[in-house]
Write a protein that holds these residues in place. Structure first.
Motif, PDB file in Angstrom:
ATOM      1  N   ASN A  36      -7.057   9.504  -8.924  1.00 51.89           N
ATOM      2  CA  ASN A  36      -6.361   8.338  -8.353  1.00 51.89           C
ATOM      3  C   ASN A  36      -6.757   8.195  -6.880  1.00 51.89           C
ATOM      4  OD1 ASN A  36      -4.350   7.616 -10.645  1.00 51.89           O
ATOM      5  ND2 ASN A  36      -4.056   9.832 -10.354  1.00 51.89           N
ATOM      6  N   PRO A  37      -8.037   8.012  -6.617  1.00 53.43           N
ATOM      7  CA  PRO A  37      -8.513   8.026  -5.228  1.00 53.43           C
ATOM      8  C   PRO A  37      -8.185   6.744  -4.465  1.00 53.43           C
ATOM      9  CG  PRO A  37     -10.311   7.498  -6.702  1.00 53.43           C
ATOM     10  CD  PRO A  37      -9.139   7.813  -7.586  1.00 53.43           C
ATOM     11  N   LYS A  38      -7.992   6.902  -3.169  1.00 57.51           N
ATOM     12  CA  LYS A  38      -7.916   5.780  -2.233  1.00 57.51           C
ATOM     13  C   LYS A  38      -8.984   6.029  -1.181  1.00 57.51           C
ATOM     14  CE  LYS A  38      -3.003   4.743  -2.834  1.00 57.51           C
ATOM     15  NZ  LYS A  38      -1.678   4.599  -2.171  1.00 57.51           N
ATOM     16  N   TRP A  39     -10.013   5.216  -1.215  1.00 60.27           N
ATOM     17  CA  TRP A  39     -11.145   5.451  -0.325  1.00 60.27           C
ATOM     18  C   TRP A  39     -10.852   4.906   1.067  1.00 60.27           C
ATOM     19  CZ3 TRP A  39     -11.953   4.101  -5.499  1.00 60.27           C
ATOM     20  CH2 TRP A  39     -12.619   5.066  -6.267  1.00 60.27           C
ATOM     21  N   ILE A  40     -11.344   5.592   2.066  1.00 60.33           N
ATOM     22  CA  ILE A  40     -11.117   5.188   3.458  1.00 60.33           C
ATOM     23  C   ILE A  40     -12.186   4.213   3.930  1.00 60.33           C
ATOM     24  CG2 ILE A  40     -11.009   6.032   5.845  1.00 60.33           C
ATOM     25  CD1 ILE A  40      -9.875   8.653   4.731  1.00 60.33           C
ATOM     26  N   ARG A  41     -13.424   4.485   3.551  1.00 53.08           N
ATOM     27  CA  ARG A  41     -14.526   3.638   4.011  1.00 53.08           C
ATOM     28  C   ARG A  41     -14.392   2.228   3.444  1.00 53.08           C
ATOM     29  NH1 ARG A  41     -18.715   5.102   6.691  1.00 53.08           N
ATOM     30  NH2 ARG A  41     -18.276   7.284   6.222  1.00 53.08           N
ATOM     31  N   LYS A  42     -14.602   1.230   4.299  1.00 54.56           N
ATOM     32  CA  LYS A  42     -14.458  -0.169   3.907  1.00 54.56           C
ATOM     33  C   LYS A  42     -15.825  -0.822   3.706  1.00 54.56           C
ATOM     34  CE  LYS A  42     -10.163   0.576   5.213  1.00 54.56           C
ATOM     35  NZ  LYS A  42      -9.125   0.959   4.225  1.00 54.56           N
ATOM     36  N   TYR A  43     -15.815  -1.904   2.927  1.00 55.06           N
ATOM     37  CA  TYR A  43     -16.984  -2.774   2.812  1.00 55.06           C
ATOM     38  C   TYR A  43     -16.719  -4.033   3.624  1.00 55.06           C
ATOM     39  CZ  TYR A  43     -18.089  -0.103  -1.451  1.00 55.06           C
ATOM     40  OH  TYR A  43     -18.364   0.875  -2.357  1.00 55.06           O
ATOM     41  N   THR A  44     -17.706  -4.523   4.313  1.00 52.83           N
ATOM     42  CA  THR A  44     -17.602  -5.815   4.981  1.00 52.83           C
ATOM     43  C   THR A  44     -18.533  -6.804   4.290  1.00 52.83           C
ATOM     44  OG1 THR A  44     -17.063  -4.811   7.115  1.00 52.83           O
ATOM     45  CG2 THR A  44     -17.854  -7.078   7.146  1.00 52.83           C
ATOM     46  N   VAL A  45     -17.949  -7.891   3.815  1.00 50.82           N
ATOM     47  CA  VAL A  45     -18.691  -8.908   3.074  1.00 50.82           C
ATOM     48  C   VAL A  45     -18.580 -10.229   3.822  1.00 50.82           C
ATOM     49  CG1 VAL A  45     -18.904 -10.131   0.879  1.00 50.82           C
ATOM     50  CG2 VAL A  45     -18.155  -7.753   0.904  1.00 50.82           C
ATOM     51  N   THR A  46     -19.669 -10.922   3.955  1.00 52.39           N
ATOM     52  CA  THR A  46     -19.641 -12.258   4.538  1.00 52.39           C
ATOM     53  C   THR A  46     -19.346 -13.266   3.439  1.00 52.39           C
ATOM     54  OG1 THR A  46     -21.246 -11.638   6.234  1.00 52.39           O
ATOM     55  CG2 THR A  46     -20.915 -13.988   5.855  1.00 52.39           C
ATOM     56  N   TYR A  47     -18.199 -13.910   3.547  1.00 49.76           N
ATOM     57  CA  TYR A  47     -17.772 -14.901   2.555  1.00 49.76           C
ATOM     58  C   TYR A  47     -18.340 -16.268   2.923  1.00 49.76           C
ATOM     59  CZ  TYR A  47     -14.594 -18.439   0.599  1.00 49.76           C
ATOM     60  OH  TYR A  47     -14.074 -19.558  -0.008  1.00 49.76           O
ATOM     61  N   HIS A  48     -19.091 -16.852   2.005  1.00 54.47           N
ATOM     62  CA  HIS A  48     -19.633 -18.206   2.190  1.00 54.47           C
ATOM     63  C   HIS A  48     -18.968 -19.128   1.175  1.00 54.47           C
ATOM     64  CE1 HIS A  48     -23.020 -17.066   4.857  1.00 54.47           C
ATOM     65  NE2 HIS A  48     -23.000 -15.937   4.167  1.00 54.47           N
ATOM     66  N   PHE A  49     -18.243 -20.119   1.675  1.00 59.95           N
ATOM     67  CA  PHE A  49     -17.540 -21.026   0.765  1.00 59.95           C
ATOM     68  C   PHE A  49     -18.487 -21.746  -0.185  1.00 59.95           C
ATOM     69  CE2 PHE A  49     -16.371 -25.523   0.068  1.00 59.95           C
ATOM     70  CZ  PHE A  49     -15.311 -25.329  -0.808  1.00 59.95           C
TER      71      PHE A  49
END
Length: 560
Positions: free
Chosen positions: A94-107
């Motif tokens: 039941n992991p909760k990862w610390i490292r985040k992903y950054t995604v550029t959202y294009h409408f």
């Protein structure tokens, strides 16, 4: 051992991954060039993704699994490019990862993500995800293993993956500026100049990219423009250099440069604090030497204020719907649908014609922002069986309702209509715009937080230009934007008039001026590359700013 984490390098070696590269966002170079030339910039925001999983399968014999997630962007051709990966969490189902992903959202682009969850030396499931905002900003998915799904024709319990999405604060920080100029030089022979400003940033390749502009002020050498809103991220940063150019408006589109300055947002804030103006300059060439001629004209910053604005994604997360509508040109100038040279030709090979392509590409994006996926669809310029020419008829053939189910419903209704109406004319936009405006007006009266997008696909020049202007001016007060796609080789100059980005706002026959620009026009032939047509970015690039202009001007806040 709980949520103990390994180093990222160890996780990369365990899976055998390559270094993460730039994400493939499906952009089209020809479209980007087209947008840059016209001064458009699509909406994009930085989205931070956090991941957690529960009830994962235990793949280790003597201990619990050591899970890690690798995220990929997925191109239209199915190709994958790694976006990034989390750390490895040791001995946890039941992991909760610390490292985040950054995604550029294009409408304006449909973006697919693929998440693969691994035990350090073997992966056990794949998940395809599309970036679509949810009201709680999280998405929980059942994990599946595709090869087992095919082999056993049933799913097994691999646990769940939960994805949390938060928009970066920098995407929301906005600078509000009031700019004015003094002592502008005369550029017109028989009147004063008609000035407006264009603010641009410099791209990585040195190309100037317009990011904002003011309205045109007629006959004014000391203009004070309406407040201008600049997103900090849109500018790059507060210290990124910006070029502010002052032009004299010409109706032929060849505007005269009066002068310019180069300042960052931080510089503009300082000008406001000290109350001083900055002299404009013009670049000149003397022989082979480049010189900047300083002018008497100056630019002042009467107001500079930073604030955190509600963003397009805030409204979507709050449940605001974008409702898609479509109107198709059935005039005789399209040619006999049964002949291959017709713009309405239904190719037996399955290759979509220009009308079908526009419906599919625009609908592919907008359908995800409409929860019930029931789309009003009309035709115009045709004669239904045993009836007079209609300039707004229901595409499904019904006399009672105009909606169809999904994008495929539009496609089916369109194909059916080709065999049940006679192409006629003339080309009138007024009736379909008025019908769409009635729907938007009723939604507004019912206090629904909805915004409507009408796609008009046409092959020719409209014959009710003034009536169309009147309808557009009236509709500018409603939650409605209109996208126009020109197909074929006709002269679309009048369409450019409707798209107010190249000049001043539309004016009705009674002298009323549109409260905002709601039209976006693009001819298909201008965004073709390699035989493939990509109109989505061109059409949708300005839609978020039109949406925000409407919401902010009326003080409508998102339900968050």
């Amino acid at each position: 051992m709980g949520n103990c984490c390994s180093d990222v390098a160890g996780g990369r070696a365990a899976v055998g991954g390559a270094a993460a590269g730039n994400t493939g966002d499906g952009h089209n170079d020809a479209v980007n060039h087209f947008l840059t030339l016209r001064g458009y910039r699509g909406l994009f925001s930085q989205i931070e993704l956090s991941l957690a999983a529960s009830n994962l399968r235990d793949r280790d014999v003597l201990s619990r699994s050591d899970p890690m997630v690798v995220a990929y962007t997925k191109g239209k051709d199915g190709s994958l490019q790694e976006l990034g990966r989390t750390e490895v969490v040791l001995n946890s189902l039941n992991p909760k990862w610390i490292r985040k992903y950054t995604v550029t959202y294009h409408f304006e682009v449909v973006q697919y993500l693929l998440f693969r969850v691994y035990d350090v030396d073997s992966h056990f499931h794949n998940i395809d995800v599309q970036i679509v905002t949810k009201s709680n900003r999280s998405l929980t998915l059942d994990l599946v293993q595709k090869d087992e799904l095919i082999r056993l024709n049933r799913t097994r319990n691999f646990g769940t993956l939960t994805i949390y999405a938060e928009e970066s604060v920098s995407s929301k920080t906005t600078a509000e500026l009031i700019l004015r100029c003094s002592d502008l030089e005369l550029r017109d022979l028989f009147s004063r100049s008609d000035p407006f400003l264009v603010i641009s940033k410099t791209g990585e390749n040195g190309v100037s990219i317009p990011i904002s502009k003011t309205e045109v002020l007629k006959n004014d050498l000391n203009p004070v423009w309406k407040p201008l809103f600049l997103n900090i991220q849109q500018a790059g940063s507060k210290d990124s250099p910006l070029t502010i150019e002052c032009f004299n408006f010409n109706s032929n589109g060849k505007h005269d440069l009066i002068g310019k300055v180069q300042k960052s947002l931080a510089d503009l804030e300082k000008l406001h604090s000290v109350g001083q103006g900055e002299h404009l300059f013009l670049s000149t060439f003397v022989g082979h030497n480049h010189e900047d001629k300083v002018l008497k004209s100056r630019i002042f910053v009467d107001q500079f204020r930073e604030s955190v604005q509600h963003t397009f994604l805030d409204y979507l997360s709050g449940g605001c719907q974008l409702n898609f509508m479509v109107a198709i040109d059935f005039t005789a100038s399209n040619g006999n649908p049964r002949l291959p040279d017709s713009l309405h030709y239904n190719d037996p090979s399955g290759r979509p014609n220009a009308y079908q392509r526009a419906i599919l590409e625009v609908g592919e994006v907008l359908q995800f922002y409409d929860s019930d996926k029931r789309f009003p669809a009309w035709g115009f310029g045709a004669r239904p069986i045993d009836g007079p020419v209609s300039h707004c008829f229901n595409l499904n053939g019904s006399s009672n309702y105009c909606e169809v189910e999904g994008i495929q419903g539009i496609m089916m209704a369109y194909t059916s209509a080709l065999y049940n109406v006679s192409l006629a004319g003339p080309t009138l936009f007024g009736p379909v715009i008025s019908t769409a405006a009635q729907i938007a007006g009723q939604s507004l009266a019912d206090n629904q937080q909805k915004y409507f997008v009408l796609l008009i696909i046409t092959d020719g020049v409209i014959t009710d230009l003034q009536e169309t202007k009147d309808a557009l001016v009236k509709a500018s007060d409603l939650p409605l934007s209109i996208l126009i796609v020109g197909v074929g080789g006709a002269d679309f100059k009048e369409m450019e008039i409707l798209d107010a980005d190249k000049g001043e706002r539309l004016e009705s026959s009674t002298g009323r001026v549109a409260s905002r620009d709601i039209v976006q026009f693009v001819p298909l032939r201008d965004v073709m590359t390699g035989g493939e047509i990509s109109v989505v970015q061109s059409l949708l690039a300005e839609l978020p700013s039109q949406f925000l202009t409407y919401m902010r001007s009326r003080g409508i806040r998102p339900n968050i």
